[in-house]
Design a protein around this motif. Sequence first.
Motif: not given
Length: 95
Positions: A59-61, A67-70, A78-80, A88-90
Amino acid sequence: MSTLVEDNPAKHRFEILIDDALAGFTAYLARGEVLVFTHTEVDRSFQGKGVGSALMRETLDQIRARGTKVVPQCPFMAAFIDKHPEYADLVADLP
């Protein structure tokens, strides 16, 4: 065993399919260019097998590729991210 993680915009969630069976999902609310993740769930029969981590990683990849954020309001996400600082940059503040 085949694994696929895909966005399901109609249900506002990323889903992980294992051998075409829904094994889990992480739900979000879209806020412009930011996705606020609110809940993650892994089917009981798939728990303890790394399915949740695979769901988070893919999902994060995919979010990075867009080019979006979470905003990880979901404690699991959050724990992951805390355990995997390469994501962390996302993390964004709520718009």
